[in-house]
Every structure is written in structure tokens, then in C-alpha cells.
Scaffold this motif. Sequence first.
Motif, PDB file in Angstrom:
ATOM      1  N   LEU A  63      11.401 -54.372 -31.359  1.00  0.00           N
ATOM      2  CA  LEU A  63      10.578 -53.425 -30.619  1.00  0.00           C
ATOM      3  C   LEU A  63      10.984 -53.401 -29.154  1.00  0.00           C
ATOM      4  CD1 LEU A  63       8.842 -53.867 -33.224  1.00  0.00           C
ATOM      5  CD2 LEU A  63       6.870 -53.383 -31.791  1.00  0.00           C
ATOM      6  N   THR A  64      10.749 -52.275 -28.506  1.00  0.00           N
ATOM      7  CA  THR A  64      11.070 -52.154 -27.093  1.00  0.00           C
ATOM      8  C   THR A  64      10.044 -52.914 -26.272  1.00  0.00           C
ATOM      9  OG1 THR A  64       9.734 -50.177 -26.717  1.00  0.00           O
ATOM     10  CG2 THR A  64      12.017 -49.838 -27.463  1.00  0.00           C
ATOM     11  N   LEU A  65      10.378 -53.151 -25.030  1.00  0.00           N
ATOM     12  CA  LEU A  65       9.482 -53.862 -24.129  1.00  0.00           C
ATOM     13  C   LEU A  65       8.157 -53.112 -23.966  1.00  0.00           C
ATOM     14  CD1 LEU A  65       9.382 -56.406 -22.435  1.00  0.00           C
ATOM     15  CD2 LEU A  65      10.314 -55.112 -20.540  1.00  0.00           C
ATOM     16  N   ASP A  66       8.230 -51.800 -23.851  1.00  0.00           N
ATOM     17  CA  ASP A  66       6.999 -51.004 -23.719  1.00  0.00           C
ATOM     18  C   ASP A  66       6.120 -51.107 -24.967  1.00  0.00           C
ATOM     19  OD1 ASP A  66       7.475 -50.102 -21.118  1.00  0.00           O
ATOM     20  OD2 ASP A  66       8.636 -48.376 -21.819  1.00  0.00           O
ATOM     21  N   GLN A  67       6.736 -51.087 -26.132  1.00  0.00           N
ATOM     22  CA  GLN A  67       5.967 -51.210 -27.370  1.00  0.00           C
ATOM     23  C   GLN A  67       5.301 -52.582 -27.456  1.00  0.00           C
ATOM     24  OE1 GLN A  67       9.314 -50.317 -29.912  1.00  0.00           O
ATOM     25  NE2 GLN A  67       8.399 -48.372 -30.573  1.00  0.00           N
ATOM     26  N   ILE A  68       6.039 -53.611 -27.061  1.00  0.00           N
ATOM     27  CA  ILE A  68       5.485 -54.967 -27.105  1.00  0.00           C
ATOM     28  C   ILE A  68       4.320 -55.098 -26.138  1.00  0.00           C
ATOM     29  CG2 ILE A  68       5.963 -57.411 -26.677  1.00  0.00           C
ATOM     30  CD1 ILE A  68       8.877 -56.823 -27.571  1.00  0.00           C
ATOM     31  N   THR A  69       4.457 -54.557 -24.921  1.00  0.00           N
ATOM     32  CA  THR A  69       3.369 -54.680 -23.945  1.00  0.00           C
ATOM     33  C   THR A  69       2.120 -53.955 -24.425  1.00  0.00           C
ATOM     34  OG1 THR A  69       4.206 -52.808 -22.665  1.00  0.00           O
ATOM     35  CG2 THR A  69       4.869 -54.990 -21.948  1.00  0.00           C
ATOM     36  N   ARG A  70       2.308 -52.807 -25.068  1.00  0.00           N
ATOM     37  CA  ARG A  70       1.146 -52.070 -25.590  1.00  0.00           C
ATOM     38  C   ARG A  70       0.455 -52.851 -26.699  1.00  0.00           C
ATOM     39  NH1 ARG A  70       3.859 -47.412 -27.338  1.00  0.00           N
ATOM     40  NH2 ARG A  70       5.332 -47.405 -25.673  1.00  0.00           N
ATOM     41  N   GLN A  71       1.218 -53.426 -27.605  1.00  0.00           N
ATOM     42  CA  GLN A  71       0.626 -54.130 -28.737  1.00  0.00           C
ATOM     43  C   GLN A  71       0.050 -55.481 -28.370  1.00  0.00           C
ATOM     44  OE1 GLN A  71       2.702 -54.193 -32.452  1.00  0.00           O
ATOM     45  NE2 GLN A  71       3.610 -52.184 -32.108  1.00  0.00           N
ATOM     46  N   SER A  72       0.584 -56.110 -27.343  1.00  0.00           N
ATOM     47  CA  SER A  72       0.116 -57.452 -26.985  1.00  0.00           C
ATOM     48  C   SER A  72      -0.926 -57.441 -25.873  1.00  0.00           C
ATOM     49  CB  SER A  72       1.290 -58.319 -26.540  1.00  0.00           C
ATOM     50  OG  SER A  72       1.826 -57.828 -25.326  1.00  0.00           O
ATOM     51  N   SER A  73      -1.082 -56.315 -25.200  1.00  0.00           N
ATOM     52  CA  SER A  73      -1.998 -56.157 -24.064  1.00  0.00           C
ATOM     53  C   SER A  73      -1.608 -57.020 -22.863  1.00  0.00           C
ATOM     54  CB  SER A  73      -3.456 -56.405 -24.467  1.00  0.00           C
ATOM     55  OG  SER A  73      -3.696 -57.776 -24.703  1.00  0.00           O
ATOM     56  N   THR A  75       1.072 -57.577 -19.475  1.00  0.00           N
ATOM     57  CA  THR A  75       1.832 -56.736 -18.560  1.00  0.00           C
ATOM     58  C   THR A  75       3.311 -56.861 -18.908  1.00  0.00           C
ATOM     59  OG1 THR A  75       2.193 -58.488 -16.938  1.00  0.00           O
ATOM     60  CG2 THR A  75       0.167 -57.152 -16.688  1.00  0.00           C
ATOM     61  N   LYS A  76       4.098 -55.952 -18.383  1.00  0.00           N
ATOM     62  CA  LYS A  76       5.540 -55.994 -18.620  1.00  0.00           C
ATOM     63  C   LYS A  76       6.119 -57.304 -18.075  1.00  0.00           C
ATOM     64  CE  LYS A  76       8.003 -52.177 -18.765  1.00  0.00           C
ATOM     65  NZ  LYS A  76       8.730 -50.962 -18.391  1.00  0.00           N
ATOM     66  N   GLU A  77       5.634 -57.712 -16.902  1.00  0.00           N
ATOM     67  CA  GLU A  77       6.121 -58.952 -16.291  1.00  0.00           C
ATOM     68  C   GLU A  77       5.786 -60.169 -17.154  1.00  0.00           C
ATOM     69  OE1 GLU A  77       4.308 -56.645 -14.627  1.00  0.00           O
ATOM     70  OE2 GLU A  77       5.828 -55.830 -13.290  1.00  0.00           O
ATOM     71  N   GLN A  78       4.570 -60.196 -17.705  1.00  0.00           N
ATOM     72  CA  GLN A  78       4.168 -61.306 -18.561  1.00  0.00           C
ATOM     73  C   GLN A  78       5.015 -61.344 -19.834  1.00  0.00           C
ATOM     74  OE1 GLN A  78       0.023 -60.132 -18.736  1.00  0.00           O
ATOM     75  NE2 GLN A  78      -0.584 -62.064 -17.770  1.00  0.00           N
ATOM     76  N   THR A  79       5.283 -60.170 -20.385  1.00  0.00           N
ATOM     77  CA  THR A  79       6.089 -60.081 -21.599  1.00  0.00           C
ATOM     78  C   THR A  79       7.498 -60.600 -21.348  1.00  0.00           C
ATOM     79  OG1 THR A  79       4.789 -58.161 -22.307  1.00  0.00           O
ATOM     80  CG2 THR A  79       6.893 -58.525 -23.420  1.00  0.00           C
ATOM     81  N   ILE A  80       8.098 -60.171 -20.252  1.00  0.00           N
ATOM     82  CA  ILE A  80       9.438 -60.640 -19.886  1.00  0.00           C
ATOM     83  C   ILE A  80       9.417 -62.153 -19.690  1.00  0.00           C
ATOM     84  CG2 ILE A  80      11.202 -60.594 -18.073  1.00  0.00           C
ATOM     85  CD1 ILE A  80      10.504 -57.603 -17.717  1.00  0.00           C
ATOM     86  N   SER A  81       8.365 -62.653 -19.059  1.00  0.00           N
ATOM     87  CA  SER A  81       8.244 -64.088 -18.805  1.00  0.00           C
ATOM     88  C   SER A  81       8.205 -64.877 -20.118  1.00  0.00           C
ATOM     89  CB  SER A  81       6.990 -64.362 -17.984  1.00  0.00           C
ATOM     90  OG  SER A  81       6.792 -65.730 -17.820  1.00  0.00           O
TER      91      SER A  81
END
Length: 94
Positions: A63-73, A75-81
Motif C-alpha cells: 500500500l502507498t504511504l497515503d493509504q497506510i496513513t488513512r487506514q492507521s489514523s 500522521t505521515k511522519e509517524q508512519t514513516i517513523s
Amino acid sequence: MTLTYMQDIYQLKKKVKILEEEFVIQDDPVPSVKDQSTVTPNDIEPIHEILKSQVLSLYSQGLTLDQITRQSSLTKEQTISVIEQQRLRVNEHE
């Protein structure tokens, strides 16, 4: 190690490398764009292990970063971290 585990690690490394190239992740994963006045309670609280597992699972599924951030609630920064922390853990075990 099982073959499946090794394949999963390989796929995860490949995807992290692509993500790093896309976002040019530097040695310091903390975004320098934010100033102290924009830090939210979500940024300060540790990310629950279940959310981390969800992010890594979604990432391994491609999944793309945007899809992951939407599904996990997160932020993009937290997801990257979360992804970067996993990459560092995998590198330490090699």
C-alpha cells in the motif's frame, strides 16, 4: 530462520529502500518542518504496538504511504517513523 521469514524481510527491505528514495529520508527521521507550536498530543504519545504492526503489515502488502496513513489514523511522519524503525531493527539483526 524460515524461508518465508527471510522472504518477508527481503520484501520489506526492498519497499523501505523505495520509500527512502521517494521521500529522501535523512539520518534524522524527525521532520524539521514542524515547530514546537504545531506539535499535537498525537506526536508526543508513543505509537501502540498494534498500530505499528498494522502499518508494517499494510506496507508489506504494497500500500502507498497515503493509504497506510488513512487506514492507521497516524500522521505521515509517524508512519514513516514506524517503517524506518523497523528498517533499523532489521539492519541490526543482520
